[in-house]
Motif scaffolding. Structure first.
Motif, mmCIF file in Angstrom:
data_model
loop_
_atom_site.group_PDB
_atom_site.id
_atom_site.type_symbol
_atom_site.label_atom_id
_atom_site.label_comp_id
_atom_site.label_asym_id
_atom_site.label_seq_id
_atom_site.Cartn_x
_atom_site.Cartn_y
_atom_site.Cartn_z
ATOM 1 N N GLN A 77 -11.200 3.714 2.910
ATOM 2 C CA GLN A 77 -12.550 3.438 3.398
ATOM 3 C C GLN A 77 -12.712 1.931 3.534
ATOM 4 O O GLN A 77 -12.346 1.182 2.635
ATOM 5 C CB GLN A 77 -13.595 3.970 2.422
ATOM 6 C CG GLN A 77 -13.715 5.484 2.461
ATOM 7 C CD GLN A 77 -14.820 5.981 1.559
ATOM 8 O OE1 GLN A 77 -15.139 5.362 0.571
ATOM 9 N NE2 GLN A 77 -15.386 7.120 1.908
ATOM 10 N N GLN B 272 0.832 -1.212 0.000
ATOM 11 C CA GLN B 272 0.000 0.000 0.000
ATOM 12 C C GLN B 272 0.866 1.261 0.000
ATOM 13 O O GLN B 272 0.474 2.285 -0.568
ATOM 14 C CB GLN B 272 -0.928 0.002 1.223
ATOM 15 C CG GLN B 272 -1.795 -1.228 1.364
ATOM 16 C CD GLN B 272 -2.904 -1.287 0.314
ATOM 17 O OE1 GLN B 272 -3.303 -0.266 -0.230
ATOM 18 N NE2 GLN B 272 -3.374 -2.478 0.021
ATOM 19 N N SER C 220 -13.686 -5.467 3.499
ATOM 20 C CA SER C 220 -12.669 -5.044 2.536
ATOM 21 C C SER C 220 -12.291 -3.593 2.820
ATOM 22 O O SER C 220 -12.988 -2.886 3.557
ATOM 23 C CB SER C 220 -13.172 -5.177 1.101
ATOM 24 O OG SER C 220 -14.283 -4.339 0.885
ATOM 25 N N ARG D 250 2.004 2.008 -3.485
ATOM 26 C CA ARG D 250 0.946 2.592 -4.316
ATOM 27 C C ARG D 250 0.460 3.932 -3.777
ATOM 28 O O ARG D 250 -0.409 4.557 -4.355
ATOM 29 C CB ARG D 250 -0.244 1.639 -4.381
ATOM 30 C CG ARG D 250 0.037 0.370 -5.118
ATOM 31 C CD ARG D 250 -1.265 -0.401 -5.331
ATOM 32 N NE ARG D 250 -1.067 -1.410 -6.337
ATOM 33 C CZ ARG D 250 -1.310 -2.710 -6.168
ATOM 34 N NH1 ARG D 250 -1.783 -3.140 -5.034
ATOM 35 N NH2 ARG D 250 -1.107 -3.562 -7.136
ATOM 36 N N GLU D 251 0.969 4.300 -2.620
ATOM 37 C CA GLU D 251 0.526 5.533 -1.946
ATOM 38 C C GLU D 251 -0.975 5.497 -1.694
ATOM 39 O O GLU D 251 -1.679 6.486 -1.881
ATOM 40 C CB GLU D 251 0.936 6.759 -2.749
ATOM 41 C CG GLU D 251 2.450 6.863 -2.913
ATOM 42 C CD GLU D 251 2.889 8.131 -3.622
ATOM 43 O OE1 GLU D 251 2.019 8.916 -4.037
ATOM 44 O OE2 GLU D 251 4.104 8.324 -3.763
ATOM 45 N N THR D 252 -1.479 4.311 -1.320
ATOM 46 C CA THR D 252 -2.908 4.173 -1.048
ATOM 47 C C THR D 252 -3.175 3.977 0.439
ATOM 48 O O THR D 252 -4.205 3.445 0.813
ATOM 49 C CB THR D 252 -3.484 2.982 -1.844
ATOM 50 O OG1 THR D 252 -2.637 1.847 -1.649
ATOM 51 C CG2 THR D 252 -3.577 3.292 -3.312
ATOM 52 N N THR D 253 -2.227 4.383 1.281
ATOM 53 C CA THR D 253 -2.473 4.280 2.714
ATOM 54 C C THR D 253 -2.283 5.632 3.398
ATOM 55 O O THR D 253 -1.291 6.327 3.138
ATOM 56 C CB THR D 253 -1.547 3.241 3.385
ATOM 57 O OG1 THR D 253 -1.657 3.373 4.805
ATOM 58 C CG2 THR D 253 -0.097 3.395 2.971
ATOM 59 N N PRO E 209 -9.002 1.863 -1.949
ATOM 60 C CA PRO E 209 -7.755 2.597 -2.150
ATOM 61 C C PRO E 209 -7.688 3.940 -1.435
ATOM 62 O O PRO E 209 -6.624 4.542 -1.355
ATOM 63 C CB PRO E 209 -7.689 2.785 -3.670
ATOM 64 C CG PRO E 209 -9.069 2.591 -4.156
ATOM 65 C CD PRO E 209 -9.747 1.676 -3.200
ATOM 66 N N THR E 210 -8.815 4.401 -0.906
ATOM 67 C CA THR E 210 -8.783 5.669 -0.190
ATOM 68 C C THR E 210 -8.857 5.468 1.324
ATOM 69 O O THR E 210 -8.995 6.424 2.067
ATOM 70 C CB THR E 210 -9.950 6.577 -0.642
ATOM 71 O OG1 THR E 210 -11.170 5.878 -0.393
ATOM 72 C CG2 THR E 210 -9.841 6.919 -2.113
#
Lengths: 447, 494
Positions: free
Chosen positions: B418, B290, B412, B293-296, B415-416
């Motif tokens: 939530q 994560q 689940s 991907r810079e999704t955390t 990517p933001t």
């Protein structure tokens, strides 16, 4: 994969040596290449070539045993047949599967474009381009964290000891792009798009790019919405997701297992609004992944499931068809227990709407673009769902992105609450469906 | 030519096609050192920064009892290998079913070609790779007999039928009963050009019920699953009568439950599988995948307060027999106990090899994959919120009106950040007392917010088996926590 005729001859020889006189084999092989990129550079490339077969053996007491294996040389095949024979001693004694009566019936003639795989640098170049274009589509789009471009060549076959032998091959390519936004003082937003075609040259990368950009931008200005009952419009993707999640409605195996919302007596009953007609149509020309036979070798076909709201057919394997006095429909996957699943839904378009059902004039209506977490929020045996979604609140026809919310209801009520089916259908990888308007559903906004 | 050991002198590239190593086809032992070291040397000779082979044999079986019949016994025999080639921070992963020297060499050459490496002169020497002495967890930890000692097909059928009969005796309004079992035996070998050479044997088993009850239009469906690693006698020791009693009680209570009214509530989440909240809302966001991907939202937060000061959380691979327990990860690194959050402060991320290279966070023995068709990625093992100081009574007494989530479904995270998850068994809390059952609840929220709202933890930490799907496939994991109180969370319902 090894030559299928050769494998058939090997299987016959080995079976004779092992004293097995009845068996069938389903197998497939896939050759695949996929790429992911990150800020203009390839991040990971994957390639694979793999094969597998599943072998069913009937013993002298007509019990069935099954084994699957990835080792498909003669040694591996022999071990699989032996293991399946051993397992047959513990197989079911009632409702034992048999060969499909249609395992040697003619299959549909399907014209397929077999497209040669493109070199990996071409895949990388196209995906890097798509990523770059998406990043430049709007200043708020900061990254494309989920992306991929893949191409696959797939072969599959079915053979049995009665002499059935059929095979087919196809190719396809796919792209997905999911972008993420960053804006000072605003929450990150994300949206994406997917395209599938028979090969890279035909793949609509520009369309995928445009859809991903438009959807992402449309979610930049978001609002919290009050919880309550709303009229809801489902996109093709959202409605087909729900249909798949509740497909036990049409599934003969689920019905026989008492694990369905239907019973054998449900055929002929009105289960949905008369506006709805639904077909399972594996051979539809828009289905890139169309297969002409199922895991038991039964030819696939177009099958009406709901006509004008009336449940007209179930989907069957050879075994469920025999038990319910029907014909197999080409929906089986072989295994120790044969499973049944839908292939490709086609919801028929409706009629042109009056002003009450036009998105550009809708007010206080929720448009659901994509449902999430179906694995967690669907209770298929109860008929209920409670699911997070991506979508918009339509206020005087203007789309306002919903910050975070769930939609909840009973699927059978949804089917009976259809108010309008739009005239134009959308083709997506999972099927064909127009937007569908439904009366009140419970929406919960994050508080 | 057949060569079981290393050639006497340094090989030249042109000699490799003539080699025909005879490695043991039925066991990943020392005989695999020579062929793998040669291929790793070949990869390094053409310029790859790192090459890794992952070899796998799997013997899997599942068995299903429906009502009073065995309806499925399905064995699977799987062999395969994957080779990963790194060039800088980019990598290529090629998988194949062909474990012959020729097949592995073809996979390697495909990977090298994809990464743009050209073969050097046929006269070039292939450097000899010095692999570590085989680190064999199968032999050193007495796992060699596991496959021989697991339950037979006949016994597994008999246990499941007896279990289903027990369910029939204890439940009411039964519409359908299922008892399902699987056993997954796996042998893996990892060899990498950094010298890694390690073998492991794994035995993972799970058994559980699905009970569907119906009374008119009322329906309830309850799942319960137990899991184990490393105990061949797991199935025969299963106390199915106890599990049947729990499932029957839950199905009976939920049969006439009302739908939950949507809104924002204080929530008490049960221990055991309740730990899925931390897995989804925080655990995934601490994986280096994560961060890459810079999704955390946690990527720059190491050392900062990211959760309520009440909260301490771990990810480890060491708990005895837990579903996510392994001796080494799928990149050959011994597992460890990784402190993720201590009293609300973010301490560590979960890192695999590639994630460590790309983010700078140290490897934690967390490189995991479903099978040889996937490259390893940073994945959770046994992940849980640590026990707190409160009693259960204190947790419930703090809630005037709220929801008790006794049994969670799946969930689940997007990517933001939530997250969402379903609740299979819930009850209304009124004035500190659990009152009536509720169904149809979904919890949604944002990770950065929810972690600050876990304000109370009880002392009753309990772990539960689970399945986690992500970039490197579906994995066996453990989730866990004590009972916790979330001050408020959005509950989606009717």
């Amino acid at each position: 994969m090894a030559n299928i005729q050769t494998m058939a001859e090997q299987a016959e020889k080995i079976s004779r040596q092992l004293g097995i006189d009845k068996y069938d084999i389903y197998g497939s092989s896939v050759e695949e290449t996929s790429v992911q990129v990150d800020r203009g550079e390839p991040k990971q490339v994957k390639a694979s070539q793999r094969s597998s077969v599943i072998v069913r053996v009937w013993n002298g007491d007509r019990q069935i045993g099954v084994t699957s294996t990835t080792d498909i040389d003669p040694t591996g095949l022999e071990l699989a047949l032996k293991t399946a024979y051993e397992a047959s001693s513990f197989g079911a004694r009632e409702h034992v599967p048999d060969f499909s009566p249609e395992a040697q019936a003619p299959t549909a003639e399907v014209t397929r474009s077999q497209i040669s795989p493109a070199p990996v640098p071409d895949l990388v170049e196209k995906l890097v381009y798509a990523e770059k274009e998406l990043l430049e589509a709007h200043p708020a789009i900061a990254s494309v964290p989920y992306n991929g471009l893949a191409q696959r060549a797939l072969e599959r076959f079915y053979l049995n000891s009665d002499g059935a032998l059929r095979s087919e091959a196809r190719t396809y390519a796919s792209i997905y792009l999911y972008s993420k936004t960053e804006q000072e003082g605003r929450k990150p937003r994300s949206a994406g798009a997917v395209r599938v075609e028979s090969g890279l040259k035909k793949l609509d990368i520009a369309g995928c790019l445009q859809e991903a950009a438009e959807k992402t931008v449309s979610h930049l200005d978001y609002e919290r919405i009050p919880s309550g009952k709303y009229q809801v419009v489902f996109s093709a993707d959202a409605f087909l997701s729900l249909l798949s999640a509740f497909s036990n409605l049409f599934n003969a195996q689920s019905i026989l297992d008492n694990r369905s919302l239907s019973t054998p007596d449900s055929l002929g009953q009105q289960i949905a609004s008369p506006l709805l007609s639904l077909y399972d149509d594996e051979l539809n020309a828009n289905n890139i992944a169309a297969e002409t036979f199922d895991g038991e070798g039964t030819p696939t076909r177009r099958l009406p499931l709901i006509e004008n709201g009336v449940l007209t057919h179930f989907i069957h394997s050879a075994g469920t068809a025999r038990r319910m006095g029907a014909t197999p429909t080409g929906h089986a996957s072989i295994g120790a227990k044969v499973s049944v699943s839908p292939n490709y839904f086609h919801v028929m378009p409706g009629e042109a709407a009056d002003d009450s059902y036009r998105l550009d004039r809708a007010d206080n209506v929720i448009l659901i673009d994509e449902l999430q977490a179906l694995h967690a929020g669907v209770n298929a045996l109860q008929g209920s769902f409670s699911l997070p979604f991506d979508g918009w609140l339509l206020r005087d026809g203007k789309r306002i992105s919903v910050e975070s919310a769930t939609v909840a209801g009973d699927f059978r009520q949804v089917l009976n609450s259809i108010l309008h089916i739009e005239p134009d259908a959308e083709v997506i990888p999972g099927g064909i469906c127009p937007r569908i308007w439904v009366s009140e559903l419970s929406i919960t906004g994050e508080e | 030519m057949t060569t079981a050991t290393f050639p006497a002198r340094l090989l030249r590239l042109q000699e490799i096609p003539n080699l025909d190593y005879a490695a043991n086809p039925s066991r990943f032992d020392q005989s695999w050192e020579a062929p793998l070291a040669t291929l790793l040397g070949l990869g390094r000779a053409v310029g790859a920064d790192l090459v890794e082979f992952f070899l796998e044999r799997k013997n899997y079986i599942n068995c299903l009892a429906e009502d009073d019949s065995i309806t499925s016994i399905s064995p699977s025999l799987i062999t395969g290998a994957g080779v990963r080639v790194f060039r800088g921070n980019s990598d290529c992963y090629v998988s194949t079913n062909d474990l012959s020297f020729k097949g592995l060499k073809a996979a390697l050459e495909k990977g090298l070609a994809i990464m743009g490496f050209s073969p050097p002169s046929p006269h070039a020497h292939v450097p000899e790779l010095n692999l570590e002495p085989l680190r064999d967890y199968g032999a050193s930890r007495n796992k060699e007999d596991w496959l021989l000692n697991v339950v037979s097909m006949q016994d597994m059928g008999e246990v499941l039928l007896a279990a289903n009969a027990s369910l029939s005796q204890q439940a009411s309004h039964v519409q359908a009963r299922r008892a399902a079992y699987f056993r997954d035996w796996q042998e893996i070998l990892v060899a990498a050009s950094d010298g890694t050479f390690a073998r492991d044997l794994r035995l993972t088993q799970s058994v559980g019920y699905n009970l569907l009850c119906a009374d008119g239009d009322h329906r309830s469906s309850i799942n319960q699953r137990l899991g184990n690693t490393g105990d061949p006698g797991f199935l025969t020791d299963w106390d199915y009568a106890q599990t049947a009693a729990e499932v029957s009680e839950a199905a009976g209570k939920m049969l006439y439950a009302d739908y939950v009214e949507s809104g924002s509530y204080p929530v008490i989440m049960a221990n055991h599988f309740g730990g899925v909240i931390f897995h989804e809302a925080c655990g995934h966001l601490l994986e280096t995948t994560q961060i890459e991907r810079e999704t955390t939202p946690f990527m720059h937060k190491k050392g900062e307060k990211v959760a309520h000061e009440n909260l301490t959380a771990w990810d480890e691979g060491l708990s005895t027999a837990a579903f996510g327990t392994i001796d080494m990860d799928d990149e050959g690194m011994p597992v460890q106990s990784t402190l993720l959050i201590e009293n609300g402060i973010l301490k560590n991320f979960i890192a695999d090899r590639a994630g460590s290279m790309r983010t700078g966070h140290p490897r934690t023995g967390s490189g995991r994959r479903q099978d040889y068709t996937y490259a390893a990625a940073s994945r959770m093992r046994n992940t849980y919120i640590d026990a707190g100081d409160y009693s259960l009574d204190e947790l419930f007494a703090s809630v005037d009106k709220g929801i008790y989530c006794k049994k969670m479904g799946g969930g689940s995270v997007g990517p933001t950040g939530q997250f969402n998850f379903g609740v299979d068994e819930a009850y209304l809390i009124e004035n500190g007392q659990v009152t009536r059952p509720l169904k149809g609840a979904t919890l949604i929220g944002e990770a950065v917010n929810i972690m600050q709202k876990i304000s109370m933890s009880s002392k009753d930490l309990s772990l539960a088996p689970g399945f986690c799907g992500s970039v490197s496939g579906s994995l066996y994991v453990t989730v866990g926590q004590p009972h916790i109180k979330v001050d408020h969370i959005t509950v989606g319902g009717r």
